[in-house]
Design a protein around this motif. Structure first.
Motif, PDB file in Angstrom:
ATOM      1  N   ILE A 325     -36.310  52.728  -6.992  1.00  0.00           N
ATOM      2  CA  ILE A 325     -35.374  53.714  -7.544  1.00  0.00           C
ATOM      3  C   ILE A 325     -33.974  53.115  -7.685  1.00  0.00           C
ATOM      4  CG2 ILE A 325     -34.146  55.856  -6.995  1.00  0.00           C
ATOM      5  CD1 ILE A 325     -36.772  56.968  -5.971  1.00  0.00           C
ATOM      6  N   LEU A 326     -33.536  52.337  -6.707  1.00  0.00           N
ATOM      7  CA  LEU A 326     -32.226  51.686  -6.803  1.00  0.00           C
ATOM      8  C   LEU A 326     -32.185  50.731  -7.991  1.00  0.00           C
ATOM      9  CD1 LEU A 326     -31.370  50.883  -3.065  1.00  0.00           C
ATOM     10  CD2 LEU A 326     -30.264  52.560  -4.558  1.00  0.00           C
ATOM     11  N   ILE A 327     -33.271  49.999  -8.206  1.00  0.00           N
ATOM     12  CA  ILE A 327     -33.319  49.055  -9.324  1.00  0.00           C
ATOM     13  C   ILE A 327     -33.332  49.802 -10.650  1.00  0.00           C
ATOM     14  CG2 ILE A 327     -34.750  47.302 -10.456  1.00  0.00           C
ATOM     15  CD1 ILE A 327     -35.563  46.353  -7.666  1.00  0.00           C
ATOM     16  N   VAL A 328     -34.053  50.929 -10.701  1.00  0.00           N
ATOM     17  CA  VAL A 328     -34.081  51.734 -11.926  1.00  0.00           C
ATOM     18  C   VAL A 328     -32.690  52.263 -12.258  1.00  0.00           C
ATOM     19  CG1 VAL A 328     -34.869  53.937 -12.884  1.00  0.00           C
ATOM     20  CG2 VAL A 328     -36.514  52.380 -11.846  1.00  0.00           C
ATOM     21  N   LEU A 329     -31.987  52.786 -11.257  1.00  0.00           N
ATOM     22  CA  LEU A 329     -30.636  53.305 -11.494  1.00  0.00           C
ATOM     23  C   LEU A 329     -29.672  52.191 -11.897  1.00  0.00           C
ATOM     24  CD1 LEU A 329     -30.340  55.846  -8.528  1.00  0.00           C
ATOM     25  CD2 LEU A 329     -30.755  56.355 -10.939  1.00  0.00           C
ATOM     26  N   ALA A 330     -29.807  51.028 -11.261  1.00  0.00           N
ATOM     27  CA  ALA A 330     -28.969  49.891 -11.646  1.00  0.00           C
ATOM     28  C   ALA A 330     -29.291  49.446 -13.064  1.00  0.00           C
ATOM     29  CB  ALA A 330     -29.173  48.731 -10.671  1.00  0.00           C
ATOM     30  N   ASN A 331     -30.571  49.546 -13.424  1.00  0.00           N
ATOM     31  CA  ASN A 331     -30.980  49.194 -14.785  1.00  0.00           C
ATOM     32  C   ASN A 331     -30.338  50.125 -15.811  1.00  0.00           C
ATOM     33  OD1 ASN A 331     -32.748  47.740 -16.720  1.00  0.00           O
ATOM     34  ND2 ASN A 331     -33.731  49.731 -16.926  1.00  0.00           N
ATOM     35  N   ILE A 332     -30.226  51.406 -15.458  1.00  0.00           N
ATOM     36  CA  ILE A 332     -29.571  52.368 -16.349  1.00  0.00           C
ATOM     37  C   ILE A 332     -28.113  51.983 -16.567  1.00  0.00           C
ATOM     38  CG2 ILE A 332     -28.904  54.780 -16.638  1.00  0.00           C
ATOM     39  CD1 ILE A 332     -31.888  54.248 -16.932  1.00  0.00           C
ATOM     40  N   ILE A 420     -23.082  62.479 -16.785  1.00  0.00           N
ATOM     41  CA  ILE A 420     -21.770  61.840 -16.633  1.00  0.00           C
ATOM     42  C   ILE A 420     -21.836  60.381 -17.074  1.00  0.00           C
ATOM     43  CG2 ILE A 420     -20.018  61.143 -14.948  1.00  0.00           C
ATOM     44  CD1 ILE A 420     -20.756  63.647 -13.336  1.00  0.00           C
ATOM     45  N   LEU A 421     -22.902  59.694 -16.667  1.00  0.00           N
ATOM     46  CA  LEU A 421     -23.039  58.279 -16.997  1.00  0.00           C
ATOM     47  C   LEU A 421     -23.157  58.072 -18.506  1.00  0.00           C
ATOM     48  CD1 LEU A 421     -23.436  55.361 -16.035  1.00  0.00           C
ATOM     49  CD2 LEU A 421     -25.880  55.832 -15.877  1.00  0.00           C
ATOM     50  N   ILE A 422     -23.989  58.888 -19.160  1.00  0.00           N
ATOM     51  CA  ILE A 422     -24.179  58.751 -20.606  1.00  0.00           C
ATOM     52  C   ILE A 422     -22.879  59.037 -21.348  1.00  0.00           C
ATOM     53  CG2 ILE A 422     -25.360  59.696 -22.626  1.00  0.00           C
ATOM     54  CD1 ILE A 422     -27.784  60.175 -20.865  1.00  0.00           C
ATOM     55  N   PHE A 423     -22.208  60.118 -20.977  1.00  0.00           N
ATOM     56  CA  PHE A 423     -20.973  60.496 -21.676  1.00  0.00           C
ATOM     57  C   PHE A 423     -19.886  59.437 -21.510  1.00  0.00           C
ATOM     58  CE2 PHE A 423     -16.773  62.557 -21.641  1.00  0.00           C
ATOM     59  CZ  PHE A 423     -16.729  62.957 -22.973  1.00  0.00           C
ATOM     60  N   ILE A 424     -19.714  58.955 -20.279  1.00  0.00           N
ATOM     61  CA  ILE A 424     -18.668  57.956 -20.031  1.00  0.00           C
ATOM     62  C   ILE A 424     -18.941  56.673 -20.795  1.00  0.00           C
ATOM     63  CG2 ILE A 424     -17.650  56.464 -18.277  1.00  0.00           C
ATOM     64  CD1 ILE A 424     -17.856  58.762 -16.315  1.00  0.00           C
ATOM     65  N   THR A 425     -20.174  56.175 -20.729  1.00  0.00           N
ATOM     66  CA  THR A 425     -20.490  54.918 -21.397  1.00  0.00           C
ATOM     67  C   THR A 425     -20.447  55.046 -22.911  1.00  0.00           C
ATOM     68  OG1 THR A 425     -22.856  55.445 -21.205  1.00  0.00           O
ATOM     69  CG2 THR A 425     -21.884  54.032 -19.513  1.00  0.00           C
ATOM     70  N   LYS A 426     -20.824  56.203 -23.438  1.00  0.00           N
ATOM     71  CA  LYS A 426     -20.799  56.402 -24.880  1.00  0.00           C
ATOM     72  C   LYS A 426     -19.385  56.651 -25.396  1.00  0.00           C
ATOM     73  CE  LYS A 426     -25.418  57.866 -26.178  1.00  0.00           C
ATOM     74  NZ  LYS A 426     -25.428  56.980 -27.353  1.00  0.00           N
ATOM     75  N   SER A 427     -18.488  57.050 -24.519  1.00  0.00           N
ATOM     76  CA  SER A 427     -17.130  57.382 -24.944  1.00  0.00           C
ATOM     77  C   SER A 427     -16.086  56.414 -24.411  1.00  0.00           C
ATOM     78  CB  SER A 427     -16.778  58.804 -24.466  1.00  0.00           C
ATOM     79  OG  SER A 427     -17.759  59.734 -24.859  1.00  0.00           O
ATOM     80  N   SER A 428     -16.534  55.394 -23.664  1.00  0.00           N
ATOM     81  CA  SER A 428     -15.583  54.501 -22.996  1.00  0.00           C
ATOM     82  C   SER A 428     -14.644  53.819 -23.984  1.00  0.00           C
ATOM     83  CB  SER A 428     -16.328  53.450 -22.170  1.00  0.00           C
ATOM     84  OG  SER A 428     -17.214  52.710 -23.000  1.00  0.00           O
ATOM     85  N   TYR A 429     -15.187  53.307 -25.090  1.00  0.00           N
ATOM     86  CA  TYR A 429     -14.338  52.639 -26.084  1.00  0.00           C
ATOM     87  C   TYR A 429     -13.355  53.633 -26.709  1.00  0.00           C
ATOM     88  CZ  TYR A 429     -12.915  50.672 -30.566  1.00  0.00           C
ATOM     89  OH  TYR A 429     -12.178  50.250 -31.642  1.00  0.00           O
ATOM     90  N   PHE A 430     -13.845  54.814 -27.047  1.00  0.00           N
ATOM     91  CA  PHE A 430     -13.019  55.846 -27.664  1.00  0.00           C
ATOM     92  C   PHE A 430     -11.904  56.302 -26.717  1.00  0.00           C
ATOM     93  CE2 PHE A 430     -12.348  60.472 -28.072  1.00  0.00           C
ATOM     94  CZ  PHE A 430     -11.752  60.498 -29.312  1.00  0.00           C
TER      95      PHE A 430
END
Length: 439
Positions: A325-332, A420-430
């Protein structure tokens, strides 16, 4: 060739740093296992007449290593797409498929060597905490106090194992990813046939396992069968991805966001990048299923046979599924870093088309909602089936007496983190660009 690998790594080092989270966590798990075995061996006189504690350190190394080999495929696919222009140029210049595979494998070997060394330095602290947590469960008469020290041999073993596993995984998945144009259609058909055959085989095993639930057997035996079904569910979800997620996204857009233009754009943005959907959704669905099933089985079945079922849940979770599970989350997290380059290009295209800041935020929120809701919904539906099997196995219990916390809580917590992770990573550049303009 080695010089080319080195220069390519220097040229693309920013992209390769995106691999560091999954490599760091994997190295931490590997360092934990190696440190544990070495320190137990150095204090072997303390364990004379006691059960050998080495297996409790070997489980994370086995499950973590297997998980790393499989999850790294999504990273390799994204990296090949990012470096497509470079590899097509090398192919024109005469590079073979095997040489390109070695080129990717060599670069991931370099970054893995660096990150695994850094991770090992932190592993001794993790090892001692892991050991003393298990000591709390088993008792000092089984796991007596021992000192934990770093080992040069352990460091070398950790770095070599992680680096070569990453190298082999990189070569293997790159070799599969890079196809010759002349045979692409034939290979595509063969890939579909192979996936159908695998899915049919796993489905047959799933049905046979389900049949055993309805036969006369002990409750504990049924609990083991239920967990086996969970593992098969995860495998089948991976085989069906991203098709099943795409269907749910389309269905969700029709039911809820049918007339909202910005959410329609979010839908098509996700559907255009199906490998991203598979990488995120399938892995998180598997993590939710593992956590929820352990909790539901422990709180509804194991609790009937022992008073410390909650502690049993924690020990089983850490020993067996904690590392995967830790590896899966790190993979994300790694996938999120790697996809930020594509998000930058996408946002720039939207800006050229005149999309406002408010509309841009709404699009990114829509993407995060779509992917999070679909992932949560798939996991919830599968968890309902698991809870129904547990309820059937406990023939003398009422539905009101069932502990449903495992059905909802892990899914809820992981879904919030995912959103939170998806939104931050998708909006980080913006976000960074606008913050820079304001300052």
């Amino acid at each position: 060739m080695l010089r080319l690998v080195y220069y390519q790594f220097l040229h693309n080092k920013k992209q390769w740093l995106g691999v560091s989270p999954v490599i760091f966590v994997s190295s931490l798990v590997m360092g934990l296992a190696v440190n544990g075995v070495i320190n137990v061996e150095n204090n072997s006189q303390v364990f004379v007449g006691l059960p050998d504690p080495k297996p409790i350190f070997m489980f994370p190394i086995v499950f973590g290593g297997v998980t790393l080999f499989f999850v790294i495929s999504s990273i390799i696919n994204m990296l090949v797409e990012i470096f497509r222009d470079d590899y097509e140029l090398l192919e024109v210049l005469g590079a073979s498929r095997l040489q390109l595979s070695f080129l990717v494998g060599g670069q991931i070997f370099i970054i893995s060597s660096i990150i695994s060394f850094i991770a090992y330095l932190s592993s001794i602290f993790v090892t001692s905490n892991y050991y003393y947590f298990l000591q709390y469960f088993f008792g000092e008469n089984i796991l007596p106090d021992i000192p934990f020290q770093m080992s040069a041999v352990g460091c070398i073993i950790t770095v070599v194992l992680i680096s070569f596993l990453a190298f082999l995984s990189g070569c293997f998945y790159t070799f599969k990813k890079i196809r010759k144009r002349k045979s692409s259609k034939i290979r595509h058909v063969l890939s579909i046939v192979k996936r159908i055959l695998l899915l049919a085989g796993f489905s047959v095993i799933w049905l046979l396992s389900l049949q055993q639930i309805f036969q006369d057997s002990t409750i504990l035996a049924k609990a083991q069968i239920i967990f086996n079904i969970v593992i098969l569910d995860i495998v089948i979800i991976y085989q069906l991805s991203p098709f099943i997620q795409s269907c749910f996204i389309k269905l969700l857009s029709i039911i809820i966001f049918r007339n909202n233009f910005m959410f329609i754009v979010s839908k098509w943005n996700l559907l255009y990048r199906k490998p991203y959907i598979k990488s995120i959704s399938a892995a998180i669905t598997g993590a939710i299923l593992l956590i929820s099933s352990f909790q539901m089985i422990s709180q509804n079945i194991l609790s009937r046979f022992q008073d410390d079922s909650d502690l049993e849940l924690k020990v089983a979770f850490i020993v067996y599924v904690g590392a995967p599970i830790l590896i899966v989350l790190a993979n994300i997290i790694s996938i999120a870093f790697l996809s930020s380059h594509q998000e930058k290009i996408e946002i720039q295209q939207f800006e050229i088309l005149g999309v406002s800041n408010y509309q841009m935020v709404k699009i990114k929120v829509g993407e995060a909602i779509f992917l999070t809701f679909v992932t949560s919904l798939i996991a919830f539906l599968l968890n309902i089936k698991i809870m129904a099997l547990i309820y059937y196995s406990l023939e003398d219990i009422l539905l009101d007496d069932m502990n449903l916390l495992g059905l909802i809580l892990p899914n809820f917590i992981v879904s919030i983190i995912l959103f939170i992770l998806i939104f931050i990573t998708k909006s980080s550049y913006f976000i960074f660009k606008n913050a820079k303009i304001i300052s």
